[in-house]
Design a protein around this motif. Structure first.
Motif, PDB file in Angstrom:
ATOM      1  N   ILE A 101       0.854  -1.184   0.000  1.00  0.00           N
ATOM      2  CA  ILE A 101       0.000   0.000   0.000  1.00  0.00           C
ATOM      3  C   ILE A 101       0.893   1.238   0.000  1.00  0.00           C
ATOM      4  O   ILE A 101       1.869   1.308   0.754  1.00  0.00           O
ATOM      5  CB  ILE A 101      -0.909   0.021   1.253  1.00  0.00           C
ATOM      6  CG1 ILE A 101      -1.907  -1.134   1.194  1.00  0.00           C
ATOM      7  CG2 ILE A 101      -1.646   1.345   1.361  1.00  0.00           C
ATOM      8  CD1 ILE A 101      -2.849  -1.192   2.377  1.00  0.00           C
ATOM      9  N   LEU A 102       0.548   2.195  -0.853  1.00  0.00           N
ATOM     10  CA  LEU A 102       1.225   3.491  -0.859  1.00  0.00           C
ATOM     11  C   LEU A 102       0.284   4.498  -0.220  1.00  0.00           C
ATOM     12  O   LEU A 102      -0.855   4.661  -0.662  1.00  0.00           O
ATOM     13  CB  LEU A 102       1.563   3.919  -2.297  1.00  0.00           C
ATOM     14  CG  LEU A 102       2.134   5.324  -2.468  1.00  0.00           C
ATOM     15  CD1 LEU A 102       3.456   5.493  -1.709  1.00  0.00           C
ATOM     16  CD2 LEU A 102       2.320   5.652  -3.942  1.00  0.00           C
ATOM     17  N   LEU A 103       0.752   5.149   0.842  1.00  0.00           N
ATOM     18  CA  LEU A 103      -0.021   6.174   1.536  1.00  0.00           C
ATOM     19  C   LEU A 103       0.463   7.535   1.063  1.00  0.00           C
ATOM     20  O   LEU A 103       1.661   7.810   1.114  1.00  0.00           O
ATOM     21  CB  LEU A 103       0.175   6.057   3.048  1.00  0.00           C
ATOM     22  CG  LEU A 103      -0.130   4.704   3.673  1.00  0.00           C
ATOM     23  CD1 LEU A 103       0.276   4.691   5.137  1.00  0.00           C
ATOM     24  CD2 LEU A 103      -1.603   4.366   3.513  1.00  0.00           C
ATOM     25  N   LEU A 133      -2.263  -0.970  -4.001  1.00  0.00           N
ATOM     26  CA  LEU A 133      -3.315  -0.019  -3.665  1.00  0.00           C
ATOM     27  C   LEU A 133      -2.699   1.288  -3.188  1.00  0.00           C
ATOM     28  O   LEU A 133      -1.651   1.283  -2.552  1.00  0.00           O
ATOM     29  CB  LEU A 133      -4.211  -0.617  -2.579  1.00  0.00           C
ATOM     30  CG  LEU A 133      -5.427   0.178  -2.141  1.00  0.00           C
ATOM     31  CD1 LEU A 133      -6.623  -0.743  -1.916  1.00  0.00           C
ATOM     32  CD2 LEU A 133      -5.154   0.966  -0.875  1.00  0.00           C
ATOM     33  N   ILE A 134      -3.374   2.390  -3.497  1.00  0.00           N
ATOM     34  CA  ILE A 134      -2.920   3.711  -3.056  1.00  0.00           C
ATOM     35  C   ILE A 134      -4.023   4.350  -2.233  1.00  0.00           C
ATOM     36  O   ILE A 134      -5.176   4.408  -2.664  1.00  0.00           O
ATOM     37  CB  ILE A 134      -2.601   4.618  -4.262  1.00  0.00           C
ATOM     38  CG1 ILE A 134      -1.516   3.983  -5.129  1.00  0.00           C
ATOM     39  CG2 ILE A 134      -2.168   6.012  -3.794  1.00  0.00           C
ATOM     40  CD1 ILE A 134      -1.287   4.687  -6.455  1.00  0.00           C
ATOM     41  N   HIS A 154      -4.484  -1.648 -13.064  1.00  0.00           N
ATOM     42  CA  HIS A 154      -4.753  -2.687 -12.062  1.00  0.00           C
ATOM     43  C   HIS A 154      -4.608  -2.177 -10.624  1.00  0.00           C
ATOM     44  O   HIS A 154      -5.072  -2.815  -9.693  1.00  0.00           O
ATOM     45  CB  HIS A 154      -3.798  -3.863 -12.268  1.00  0.00           C
ATOM     46  CG  HIS A 154      -2.361  -3.514 -12.006  1.00  0.00           C
ATOM     47  ND1 HIS A 154      -1.605  -2.787 -12.912  1.00  0.00           N
ATOM     48  CD2 HIS A 154      -1.567  -3.759 -10.943  1.00  0.00           C
ATOM     49  CE1 HIS A 154      -0.375  -2.618 -12.397  1.00  0.00           C
ATOM     50  NE2 HIS A 154      -0.339  -3.201 -11.214  1.00  0.00           N
ATOM     51  N   VAL A 155      -3.955  -1.019 -10.455  1.00  0.00           N
ATOM     52  CA  VAL A 155      -3.729  -0.481  -9.102  1.00  0.00           C
ATOM     53  C   VAL A 155      -5.031   0.107  -8.569  1.00  0.00           C
ATOM     54  O   VAL A 155      -5.690   0.908  -9.232  1.00  0.00           O
ATOM     55  CB  VAL A 155      -2.620   0.606  -9.125  1.00  0.00           C
ATOM     56  CG1 VAL A 155      -2.478   1.255  -7.752  1.00  0.00           C
ATOM     57  CG2 VAL A 155      -1.296   0.005  -9.568  1.00  0.00           C
ATOM     58  N   LYS A 156      -5.398  -0.308  -7.370  1.00  0.00           N
ATOM     59  CA  LYS A 156      -6.604   0.223  -6.723  1.00  0.00           C
ATOM     60  C   LYS A 156      -6.285   1.591  -6.122  1.00  0.00           C
ATOM     61  O   LYS A 156      -5.200   1.792  -5.563  1.00  0.00           O
ATOM     62  CB  LYS A 156      -7.080  -0.706  -5.597  1.00  0.00           C
ATOM     63  CG  LYS A 156      -7.346  -2.124  -6.047  1.00  0.00           C
ATOM     64  CD  LYS A 156      -8.629  -2.223  -6.799  1.00  0.00           C
ATOM     65  CE  LYS A 156      -8.952  -3.675  -7.115  1.00  0.00           C
ATOM     66  NZ  LYS A 156      -9.842  -3.808  -8.230  1.00  0.00           N
ATOM     67  N   VAL A 157      -7.237   2.517  -6.235  1.00  0.00           N
ATOM     68  CA  VAL A 157      -7.061   3.859  -5.675  1.00  0.00           C
ATOM     69  C   VAL A 157      -8.204   4.154  -4.715  1.00  0.00           C
ATOM     70  O   VAL A 157      -9.372   4.021  -5.066  1.00  0.00           O
ATOM     71  CB  VAL A 157      -7.022   4.936  -6.785  1.00  0.00           C
ATOM     72  CG1 VAL A 157      -6.975   6.340  -6.174  1.00  0.00           C
ATOM     73  CG2 VAL A 157      -5.831   4.716  -7.712  1.00  0.00           C
ATOM     74  N   VAL A 158      -7.818   4.561  -3.495  1.00  0.00           N
ATOM     75  CA  VAL A 158      -8.791   4.947  -2.479  1.00  0.00           C
ATOM     76  C   VAL A 158      -8.528   6.399  -2.107  1.00  0.00           C
ATOM     77  O   VAL A 158      -7.450   6.729  -1.608  1.00  0.00           O
ATOM     78  CB  VAL A 158      -8.656   4.065  -1.215  1.00  0.00           C
ATOM     79  CG1 VAL A 158      -9.583   4.562  -0.115  1.00  0.00           C
ATOM     80  CG2 VAL A 158      -8.925   2.608  -1.547  1.00  0.00           C
ATOM     81  N   ALA A 161       4.702  10.785  -4.721  1.00  0.00           N
ATOM     82  CA  ALA A 161       3.897   9.599  -5.040  1.00  0.00           C
ATOM     83  C   ALA A 161       4.176   9.136  -6.464  1.00  0.00           C
ATOM     84  O   ALA A 161       4.372   7.951  -6.712  1.00  0.00           O
ATOM     85  CB  ALA A 161       2.411   9.909  -4.865  1.00  0.00           C
ATOM     86  N   MET A 162       4.216  10.090  -7.405  1.00  0.00           N
ATOM     87  CA  MET A 162       4.454   9.748  -8.815  1.00  0.00           C
ATOM     88  C   MET A 162       5.822   9.076  -8.979  1.00  0.00           C
ATOM     89  O   MET A 162       5.953   8.116  -9.744  1.00  0.00           O
ATOM     90  CB  MET A 162       4.386  11.001  -9.689  1.00  0.00           C
ATOM     91  CG  MET A 162       3.039  11.677  -9.647  1.00  0.00           C
ATOM     92  SD  MET A 162       1.791  10.836 -10.588  1.00  0.00           S
ATOM     93  CE  MET A 162       1.575  12.003 -11.894  1.00  0.00           C
TER      94      MET A 162
END
Length: 118
Positions: free
Chosen positions: A4-6, A48-49, A73-77, A37-38
């Motif tokens: 997970i990336l915060l 997921l981010i 495919h990366v989930k973004v929240v 982040a980029m």
């Protein structure tokens, strides 16, 4: 182990989220703004981010757009103080998988993220 990336420019939120997700056995990376982040995403996209919207230089909307275009495919929240219906709709229209508003429930955040990653 899911990564997970915060991404948030508020140090206290990053600290509490990092603790929360490490406790749940996630591999956690941290970015203090959209540009950082980029860079981290370019090195290797996470699963997921968790992404704030209002940040200096590159905002969360721009990060989400980039991620969904290049790493679908990366989930973004989105986890944001922007709680108007228009803000939520804008975030979801960009491809976010989930939009939660601050303040938030840790238990609910973890539950929904685990659901997204399964």
């Amino acid at each position: 182990m899911k990564q997970i990336l915060l991404v948030d420019d508020e140090p206290n939120i990053l600290l509490s989220l990092e603790f929360l997700f490490r406790k749940e056995a996630f591999d956690v990376r941290i970015a203090r703004d959209g540009s950082e982040a980029m860079e981290l995403i370019a090195e290797g996209p996470p699963d997921l981010i968790v992404l704030d919207i209002m940040m200096p230089t590159v905002d969360g909307y721009q990060v989400c757009t980039h991620v969904k275009k290049h790493f679908g495919h990366v989930k973004v929240v989105f986890l944001s103080a922007k709680s108007k219906t228009a803000d939520i709709e804008a975030g979801l229209a960009l491809g976010a998988d989930l939009y939660l508003t601050k303040p938030f429930s840790n238990k609910e955040l973890v539950r929904q993220i685990k659901q997204l990653l399964n």
